[in-house]
Scaffold this motif. Structure first.
Motif, mmCIF file in Angstrom:
data_model
loop_
_atom_site.group_PDB
_atom_site.id
_atom_site.type_symbol
_atom_site.label_atom_id
_atom_site.label_comp_id
_atom_site.label_asym_id
_atom_site.label_seq_id
_atom_site.Cartn_x
_atom_site.Cartn_y
_atom_site.Cartn_z
ATOM 1 N N ASN A 1 -2.976 5.651 -0.800
ATOM 2 C CA ASN A 1 -2.157 6.001 0.490
ATOM 3 C C ASN A 1 -3.114 6.799 1.608
ATOM 4 O OD1 ASN A 1 0.453 5.317 -0.338
ATOM 5 N ND2 ASN A 1 0.870 7.297 -1.295
ATOM 6 N N ARG A 2 -4.359 6.609 1.627
ATOM 7 C CA ARG A 2 -5.343 6.971 2.787
ATOM 8 C C ARG A 2 -4.982 6.238 3.800
ATOM 9 N NH1 ARG A 2 -5.134 11.504 2.178
ATOM 10 N NH2 ARG A 2 -6.510 11.809 3.546
ATOM 11 N N LEU B 1 -8.004 1.102 3.429
ATOM 12 C CA LEU B 1 -8.768 2.095 2.939
ATOM 13 C C LEU B 1 -8.672 2.292 1.432
ATOM 14 C CD1 LEU B 1 -7.647 4.569 5.981
ATOM 15 C CD2 LEU B 1 -9.918 3.939 5.279
ATOM 16 N N GLU B 2 -8.791 1.285 0.612
ATOM 17 C CA GLU B 2 -8.941 1.461 -0.759
ATOM 18 C C GLU B 2 -10.251 1.750 -0.868
ATOM 19 O OE1 GLU B 2 -7.151 -2.149 -2.540
ATOM 20 O OE2 GLU B 2 -5.222 -1.324 -2.211
ATOM 21 N N VAL B 3 -10.722 1.684 -2.064
ATOM 22 C CA VAL B 3 -12.241 1.956 -2.256
ATOM 23 C C VAL B 3 -13.285 1.040 -1.803
ATOM 24 C CG1 VAL B 3 -13.927 2.547 -4.135
ATOM 25 C CG2 VAL B 3 -11.692 3.417 -4.385
ATOM 26 N N ASP B 4 -12.577 -0.488 -2.050
ATOM 27 C CA ASP B 4 -13.578 -1.542 -1.466
ATOM 28 C C ASP B 4 -12.822 -2.257 -0.148
ATOM 29 O OD1 ASP B 4 -11.219 -2.431 -2.912
ATOM 30 O OD2 ASP B 4 -12.125 -3.981 -3.903
ATOM 31 N N GLY B 5 -12.033 -1.298 0.358
ATOM 32 C CA GLY B 5 -11.379 -1.722 1.701
ATOM 33 C C GLY B 5 -12.144 -2.198 2.776
ATOM 34 N N LEU B 6 -11.680 -2.803 3.746
ATOM 35 C CA LEU B 6 -12.504 -3.027 4.969
ATOM 36 C C LEU B 6 -12.965 -1.987 5.768
ATOM 37 C CD1 LEU B 6 -10.849 -6.526 6.348
ATOM 38 C CD2 LEU B 6 -13.130 -6.356 4.856
ATOM 39 N N PHE C 1 5.829 -1.518 5.628
ATOM 40 C CA PHE C 1 5.184 -2.723 5.583
ATOM 41 C C PHE C 1 3.569 -2.340 6.046
ATOM 42 C CE2 PHE C 1 3.293 -6.056 8.309
ATOM 43 C CZ PHE C 1 2.927 -7.188 7.385
ATOM 44 N N LEU C 2 3.675 -1.585 7.265
ATOM 45 C CA LEU C 2 2.191 -1.190 7.771
ATOM 46 C C LEU C 2 1.512 -0.415 6.600
ATOM 47 C CD1 LEU C 2 3.121 0.234 11.182
ATOM 48 C CD2 LEU C 2 1.965 -1.876 10.457
ATOM 49 N N ALA C 3 2.074 0.418 5.775
ATOM 50 C CA ALA C 3 1.531 1.208 4.791
ATOM 51 C C ALA C 3 1.158 0.622 3.665
ATOM 52 C CB ALA C 3 2.493 2.375 4.346
ATOM 53 N N ASP C 4 2.106 -0.364 3.025
ATOM 54 C CA ASP C 4 1.683 -1.055 1.804
ATOM 55 C C ASP C 4 0.971 -2.396 1.962
ATOM 56 O OD1 ASP C 4 3.462 0.633 0.396
ATOM 57 O OD2 ASP C 4 5.199 -0.224 0.533
ATOM 58 N N LYS C 5 1.150 -2.883 3.097
ATOM 59 C CA LYS C 5 0.431 -4.388 3.286
ATOM 60 C C LYS C 5 -0.794 -4.142 4.330
ATOM 61 C CE LYS C 5 3.621 -6.266 1.053
ATOM 62 N NZ LYS C 5 3.329 -6.798 -0.369
ATOM 63 N N ASN D 1 -2.975 1.000 3.910
ATOM 64 C CA ASN D 1 -3.300 1.309 2.356
ATOM 65 C C ASN D 1 -4.381 0.442 1.867
ATOM 66 O OD1 ASN D 1 -2.012 3.829 2.190
ATOM 67 N ND2 ASN D 1 -0.364 2.699 1.460
ATOM 68 N N PRO D 2 -4.589 -1.015 2.055
ATOM 69 C CA PRO D 2 -5.445 -1.890 1.399
ATOM 70 C C PRO D 2 -6.606 -1.848 2.256
ATOM 71 C CG PRO D 2 -3.372 -2.969 1.717
ATOM 72 C CD PRO D 2 -3.290 -1.643 2.395
#
Length: 448
Positions: A401-402, A382-387, A372-376, A379-380
């Protein structure tokens, strides 16, 4: 007096040789288990492309033993520990054969994989406490550290040898035949213990008239009365939460960096750190100052853990993993010796099972939340446009997976902080200077 001393030395050598035979059987079976876990983990992750599905494999591996180990420990104190190991190994083959036959039928479902793994894991709840307690039966205190190093060497085969072999075997044979290989290794292991049991003769067992609940209470009392052991176990549980995050998310992280074949090679190289550390302890033993060794090794392990998340370069990640794994034998040996010398041998089966249950609670909690921590969450972010792309992303990088990489950095720093707490804990330091509860050989194995 001299003749008696020489006879005792010969008896020690005889018991140690029997331990080595049993250890070799466990070494073989651990390789088979590693083949299954690695192959199924990669298979499930590739089918679903989610960390949660991979983590659930680990949950099925660890949750049944976590729930049943206290009862396994009681049985290990009540019955022949060698017999408990035999039943555990033979029983574990049932789940593997179930998965094999389901794959033969075709179109196997995820729940069937999870059920088969869970079934095999149930029996390890009875095998592992007996194996740990059997070491104290066979060996004097002076050989505890060396035996612990060899046991960890065998355990490292699951990460050192198995991934490499699995990567090769999966290019040659279908995955379902991996389960037949694992079954064969379990049969070899149980056959060795059967042979040792036959040549050793009967075992003197204290007959317990009290019920299981009373046994559990007695084990809990033995454990909780020693505040140093209690503190050490609780700290170990917290540490294993962060290590559990690594255990559950390392393969998904590597699969986002490189191919399956390279993942197997990388994991094998990382695990060779355990091999080096375990061989060092197995050959040279371990001196006193276990608390100091534990604190320094744990602190360094946290630093290396954090480095796993600093780069996308597979060579850098593999090197950091190697250094992290190299510290584990010194950590595990220090903890095991400090506990073993402070617990009455007559109660070690149930106490070890309780300790395993408490410490594994950290891993279970990690497995429960890691996906849950990784997928939700991470990971979101640290996506290219993540917070966190423009803040933490400068350290970890952005992309697939960053977020897991950031979790590793945080976890490593927390482990280093825990090492400092151990260094300051006076009750844990006192464990160093307590004489063993049972420093001589337990000559339970009488000639038949």
């Amino acid at each position: 007096m001299t003749d008696e001393s020489e006879k005792m030395t010969a008896e020690q050598k005889n018991l140690y040789s029997r331990f080595l035979f049993i250890w070799f059987g466990q070494f073989i079976s651990v390789i088979g288990t590693g083949l299954t876990v690695f192959s199924l983990g990669v298979y499930v992750y590739q089918q679903t492309n989610t960390a949660s599905s991979y983590v659930f494999i680990l949950m099925c591996v660890f949750l049944p033993p976590f729930l049943l180990k206290p009862y396994g420990g009681i049985l290990a104190d009540r019955y022949d520990r060698r017999l408990m190991m035999i039943l555990g190994d033979l029983g574990a083959t049932l789940g593997l054969l179930f998965i094999f036959f389901m794959m033969l039928k075709g179109n196997i479902q995820l729940w069937q994989i999870y059920l088969g793994i869970a079934t095999s894991s149930v029996f390890s709840a009875f095998q592992e406490p007996a194996y740990k307690a059997l070491i104290t039966d066979l060996l004097p205190e002076a050989q505890y550290a060396r035996a612990s190093g060899l046991v960890q060497l065998a355990s490292s085969a699951q990460y050192l040898i198995s991934p490499f072999l699995a990567g090769i075997l999966l290019t040659i044979i279908d995955i379902k035949f991996i389960f037949l290989i694992d079954t064969t290794t379990l049969l070899i292991s149980s056959s060795i213990v059967i042979w040792i049991r036959n040549i050793s003769g009967k075992v003197k067992i204290d007959q317990h008239k009290q019920n299981i609940i009373a046994d559990l209470k007695e084990g809990m009392k033995e454990f909780s009365n020693n505040r140093g052991v209690f503190n050490l176990v609780i700290i170990t549980m917290i540490t294993l939460f962060f290590v559990g995050l690594l255990q559950s998310l390392f393969i998904p992280l590597l699969l986002s960096l490189t191919t399956v074949k390279t993942v197997g090679i990388s994991q094998s190289i990382c695990a060779s750190g355990i091999l080096i550390g375990s061989l060092f302890i197995g050959v040279f033993g371990s001196k006193n100052k276990y608390v100091k060794t534990l604190s320094i090794s744990l602190f360094l392990s946290g630093i290396f853990f954090a480095n796993l998340g600093l780069s996308k370069n597979i060579i850098f990640v593999t090197l950091a993993g190697f250094m992290f794994f190299a510290t584990l034998p010194f950590i595990n040996t220090s903890i095991e010796v400090l506990i073993r010398k402070n617990i009455d041998n007559r109660k070690q089966g149930r106490v070890w099972s309780l300790i395993s249950m408490i410490t594994y609670l950290g891993s279970i909690m990690a497995f429960a939340v890691a996906g849950f921590l990784a997928d939700k969450i991470f990971n979101p972010l640290l996506e290219v446009d993540g917070l966190l792309a423009e803040t933490a992303g400068f350290i970890t990088g952005t992309g697939e997976n960053r977020g897991i990489a950031l979790m590793f950095i945080i976890s490593g720093l927390m482990i280093s902080m825990i090492a400092l707490l151990i260094w300051q804990n006076e009750k844990i330091k006192r464990l160093e200077y307590v004489e063993s509860q049972d420093s001589g050989i337990d000559l339970s194995f009488q000639p038949g």
